[in-house]
Design an enzyme around this catalytic site. Structure first.
Site, PDB file in Angstrom:
ATOM      1  N   GLU A 226       0.839  -1.214   0.000  1.00 59.56           N
ATOM      2  CA  GLU A 226       0.000   0.000   0.000  1.00 59.56           C
ATOM      3  C   GLU A 226       0.868   1.256   0.000  1.00 59.56           C
ATOM      4  OE1 GLU A 226      -2.841  -0.067  -1.003  1.00 59.56           O
ATOM      5  OE2 GLU A 226      -4.366  -0.269   0.532  1.00 59.56           O
TER       6      GLU A 226
ATOM      7  N   THR B  69      -5.000   7.558  -5.820  1.00 61.81           N
ATOM      8  CA  THR B  69      -5.130   7.714  -4.363  1.00 61.81           C
ATOM      9  C   THR B  69      -4.230   8.838  -3.866  1.00 61.81           C
ATOM     10  OG1 THR B  69      -5.710   5.399  -4.096  1.00 61.81           O
ATOM     11  CG2 THR B  69      -4.875   6.505  -2.152  1.00 61.81           C
TER      12      THR B  69
HETATM   13  N1  HSE Z   1      -8.189   5.303   3.270  1.00 63.21           N
HETATM   14  C1  HSE Z   1      -7.537   5.472   1.996  1.00 63.21           C
HETATM   15  C2  HSE Z   1      -7.955   6.791   1.382  1.00 63.21           C
HETATM   16  C3  HSE Z   1      -7.916   4.328   1.106  1.00 63.21           C
HETATM   17  O1  HSE Z   1      -9.146   7.098   1.421  1.00 63.21           O
HETATM   18  O2  HSE Z   1      -7.096   7.511   0.879  1.00 63.21           O
HETATM   19  C4  HSE Z   1      -7.294   4.400  -0.231  1.00 63.21           C
HETATM   20  O3  HSE Z   1      -7.237   3.135  -0.783  1.00 63.21           O
END
Ligand code: HSE
Length: 298
Positions: free
Chosen positions: A117, A169
Site C-alpha cells: 500500500e 489515491t
Molecule cells: N483510506 C484510503 C484513502 C484508502 O481514502 O485515501 C485508499 O485506498
C-alpha cells in the site's frame, strides 16, 4: 473497500466480487519473478510492483535464501477505489505465509502487505489490507502499534459503480485539508461510533444514519461526476446509505436485501448512461473469509 464513508483510514470491508487470482510458488533462486496475466501493464520489476515489494519484504524478514515465482491475474482495475493494490498485497502476503508453513502471525501478514500500500499510495494504511486478510469488516484502531478489531455485521448487500475515470489515491489524498473543525470532528466520531454500533447490533436505520461524512466527502466528491444525484437516487431506491469507495472514483451503497441492491444498481446505471461516462457495476456481498488459498500441488 476502505473508509466506509465516515471512517477515513480506519474502517474497511472485504467484497466478495470482483477478485484477483494469483499463483505463487517457492523457488531456490533468490529472486521474485512476476508474470502478469492481465492487460493492465503493471510493472514486473518486483521493487515497483505491489505484490513484489511485499514478497521481497517477506524474504528479507526470514533472512533465508529463496525466492518466489508469482503470476497475477487482476480483475480489480488499478485506480478504481475498490482496493486493487490491497488485493495484490494481501493475496501475496497470505499465500507466501502458507508456503512458509504459517510462520507469521496475522498482524505480521498485515504489516508485510502494508508495504505494498505504501508503494501504491505513498502512505501506510491498513483499511483495505486488514479486511482483505481477515475478511468481513475491520476497524484499524491504530497502525502504530497495529491494533485491528474485526466488527461483526449483518449480511448486507453492496452495490458498487466504477465510473471509468482515473482518480489516483495519492492525488485524492493531496487535496484533503490537514485540519478539521472541532464541530465537524464531533459529527464524524458520532457517525463512526454509530456505524460500528449499528453493525454490531444489526440496526439498519442506525447504519444508514451513520453513513455520513462531513470531512472527506465534501472535498473528494467533486472528483466524481454525478455524485450527489447518484447518492440521492440510490437512497430513494431503498439503499441504507453509502458514498465514495476508498479514494474513489467508485461509489458504493449498502442495502438490506438483494432486490434493493439490484434496484440501486439500476439507478447507478441510469445516472452514468445519462451523463455519458462508461462504467462497471457490481452487486455483491461482504466477503467473510478474505483471501482464499488453494493448494495446486503438494
Ligand atoms: N483510506 C484510503 C484513502 C484508502 O481514502 O485515501 C485508499 O485506498
Amino acid at each position: 473497500m476502505a473508509n466506509l464513508v465516515c471512517g477515513f483510514d480506519i474502517l474497511g470491508l472485504a467484497l466478495s466480487a470482483p477478485n484477483d487470482i494469483m499463483e505463487l510458488s517457492l523457488t531456490e533462486e533468490p529472486a521474485v519473478t512476476i508474470r502478469n496475466l492481465d492487460s493492465f501493464n503493471l510493472p514486473t520489476d518486483p521493487e515497483k510492483n505491489v505484490a513484489g515489494v511485499v514478497l521481497l519484504s517477506i524474504i528479507e524478514k526470514t533472512g533465508r535464501r529463496f525466492g518466489f515465482d508469482i503470476s497475477i491475474e487482476k480483475h480489480i482495475k488499478p485506480g478504481s477505489g475498490i482496493g486493487s493494490s490491497a488485493a495484490s498485497a494481501a493475496g501475496a502476503a497470505v499465500a507466501a505465509n502458507h508456503l512458509l508453513e504459517n510462520i507469521f502471525s496475522t498482524d505480521e501478514i498485515v504489516q508485510f502487505a502494508m508495504n505494498g500500500e505504501t508503494l501504491a499510495s505513498g502512505v501506510k494504511h491498513a483499511d483495505n489490507i486488514a479486511p482483505c486478510v481477515l475478511g468481513g469488516i475491520s476497524l484499524i484502531r491504530s497502525i502504530h502499534p497495529l491494533d485491528i478489531v474485526s466488527i461483526p455485521a449483518p449480511d448486507l448487500f453492496v452495490t458498487v459503480v466504477h465510473p471509468q475515470i482515473e482518480v489516483r489515491t495519492s492525488d485524492a489524498r493531496q487535496i484533503l485539508k490537514q485540519q478539521v473543525l472541532l464541530k465537524d470532528a464531533i459529527k464524524q466520531w458520532g457517525n463512526i461510533a454509530g456505524l460500528v454500533t449499528g453493525f454490531m447490533k444489526q440496526e439498519y436505520d442506525l447504519i444508514g444514519r451513520s453513513l455520513e461524512d462531513v470531512i472527506i466527502e465534501p472535498v473528494r466528491s467533486i472528483l466524481i461526476p454525478g455524485f450527489d444525484e447518484l447518492k440521492k437516487g440510490c437512497k430513494e431506491a431503498g439503499a441504507l446509505g453509502g458514498g465514495i469507495s476508498g479514494s474513489g472514483p467508485s461509489v458504493f451503497m449498502l442495502s438490506k436485501d438483494e432486490a434493493t441492491a439490484i434496484a440501486v444498481e439500476s439507478v447507478m446505471k441510469g445516472v452514468y448512461n445519462r451523463i455519458g461516462i462508461d462504467y462497471n457495476t457490481y452487486v455483491t456481498t461482504i466477503n467473510k473469509e478474505g483471501v482464499r488459498v488453494e493448494w495446486l500441488r503438494s
